[in-house]
Motif scaffolding. Structure first.
Motif, PDB file in Angstrom:
ATOM      1  N   ARG A  12      29.360  -5.086  11.463  1.00 56.06           N
ATOM      2  CA  ARG A  12      29.311  -6.472  11.937  1.00 56.06           C
ATOM      3  C   ARG A  12      29.898  -7.469  10.935  1.00 56.06           C
ATOM      4  NH1 ARG A  12      23.873  -8.552  14.607  1.00 56.06           N
ATOM      5  NH2 ARG A  12      23.206  -6.813  13.342  1.00 56.06           N
ATOM      6  N   THR A  15      33.806  -7.807  11.083  1.00 51.99           N
ATOM      7  CA  THR A  15      34.461  -8.016  12.374  1.00 51.99           C
ATOM      8  C   THR A  15      35.383  -9.228  12.388  1.00 51.99           C
ATOM      9  OG1 THR A  15      32.585  -6.982  13.504  1.00 51.99           O
ATOM     10  CG2 THR A  15      34.078  -8.332  14.840  1.00 51.99           C
ATOM     11  N   LEU A  50      26.472  -9.407  18.386  1.00 50.58           N
ATOM     12  CA  LEU A  50      27.350  -8.271  18.104  1.00 50.58           C
ATOM     13  C   LEU A  50      26.496  -7.073  17.717  1.00 50.58           C
ATOM     14  CD1 LEU A  50      30.281  -9.822  16.013  1.00 50.58           C
ATOM     15  CD2 LEU A  50      30.396  -8.926  18.344  1.00 50.58           C
ATOM     16  N   ASP A  52      25.734  -3.534  15.481  1.00 50.31           N
ATOM     17  CA  ASP A  52      25.819  -3.212  14.049  1.00 50.31           C
ATOM     18  C   ASP A  52      27.080  -2.417  13.737  1.00 50.31           C
ATOM     19  OD1 ASP A  52      23.409  -4.496  13.459  1.00 50.31           O
ATOM     20  OD2 ASP A  52      22.245  -2.711  14.006  1.00 50.31           O
ATOM     21  N   ILE A  54      30.798  -1.363  15.268  1.00 47.75           N
ATOM     22  CA  ILE A  54      31.716  -1.932  16.264  1.00 47.75           C
ATOM     23  C   ILE A  54      33.067  -1.238  16.178  1.00 47.75           C
ATOM     24  CG2 ILE A  54      32.873  -4.070  17.004  1.00 47.75           C
ATOM     25  CD1 ILE A  54      30.531  -5.563  15.599  1.00 47.75           C
TER      26      ILE A  54
END
Length: 294
Positions: A12, A15, A50, A52, A54
């Motif tokens: 996260r 990102t 979001l 954890d 991704i």
């Protein structure tokens, strides 16, 4: 035309920088996906949650110089990219590809939900023709499906209904096809109001059968039935308003609620409504009740 995509495994905190890096390196779009099957059920108002872990995917035209794009992405990111790989994305008619995922759904003894480009499996039944691309509400999610099952079981002949949080209009249109005289559609999203109107036309309903409104303009009616498939928090907050829209002896159908949230929603409506037994599917529940107190 074919495309290339760069898939990056991220956490996260990484990102936002990764999005900037991929766009700076020539990506025409960036998408975020859950990389670890971590559900997010109900974000707070104004929150963009979001996961954890991704998967960040950048989409590039096929003629991109992969080496140069990778270097530019690393430069903007500020170091070596996390685990990543380039892939060729198969050339397809993407405008139509997504349609393959939608199929007709039977929602009870009488009601079917059918994608607008398919022939109904049982033409002699009540078939709601829907464009799933316009707004939320296709019948596939348990919250919507349970509401449709309830509508299928009701005698809605000559009733007036409010569909609060109408989305695609699926619940209100189903009610009209099942005999309701008029449904008032309400949603905070203008796109949802447009989708509801278009889907009503697609089902050959009269123009005045389902008028739509933003919440401040919702008529002060007392309907026979109020439908609200939203989320538990907003449903609890709207209890006074939805009660006011329900006539004495009227019915209410609430969904978008996790099982662990059912008691708090019931408590918000308990001053006016007597509830039926809770109906559940997966981790979601549907609450229905009769207004017995003013």
């Amino acid at each position: 035309m074919p495309w290339l995509q760069l898939k990056v495994k991220a956490t996260r905190p990484q990102t936002e920088k990764l999005e900037d890096a991929l766009l700076a390196s020539g990506a025409v779009s960036v998408t975020l996906q859950d990389a670890a099957d971590q559900p997010i059920f109900e974000p707070a108002l104004g929150e963009t949650p979001l996961w954890d872990d991704i998967r960040v995917t950048g989409l590039y035209s096929a003629d991109i110089d992969i080496a140069k794009a990778s270097l530019q992405a690393q430069k903007v990111f500020g170091g070596e990219l996390p685990e990543h790989k380039w892939e060729l994305l198969e050339d397809k008619d993407w405008e139509r590809e997504w349609m393959k995922n939608y199929h007709a759904i039977r929602c009870g003894e009488r009601l079917w939900i059918c994608p607008s480009w398919q022939q109904p499996p049982e033409p002699d039944k009540i078939n709601l023709m829907l464009d799933p691309g316009l707004a939320f509400g296709t019948g596939t999610h348990p919250t919507t499906f349970m509401c449709l099952q309830w509508i299928d079981q009701q005698d809605l002949t000559d009733t007036q209904i409010v569909d609060y949080g109408c989305g695609s209009g699926i619940l209100g249109i189903a009610a009209l096809l099942m005999g309701a005289t008029q449904v008032i559609g309400v949603d905070i999203d203008p796109q949802a109001l447009l989708a509801t109107t278009e889907n009503a036309k697609r089902n050959n309903l009269p123009a005045d059968a389902m008028p739509v409104y933003l919440p401040p303009r919702c008529p002060k009616v007392q309907a026979d039935v109020v439908l609200a498939n939203i989320l538990a928090g907003p449903l609890a907050d709207l209890a006074t308003q939805l009660n006011a829209l329900t006539k004495p002896g009227g019915r209410i159908c609430l969904s978008g609620i996790l099982g662990v949230q059912a008691e708090s929603v019931i408590a918000a409506y308990a001053p006016w409504f007597d509830f039926d037994p809770v109906v559940s599917q997966d981790e979601w529940v549907r609450l229905t009740a009769t207004k017995t107190r003013s």
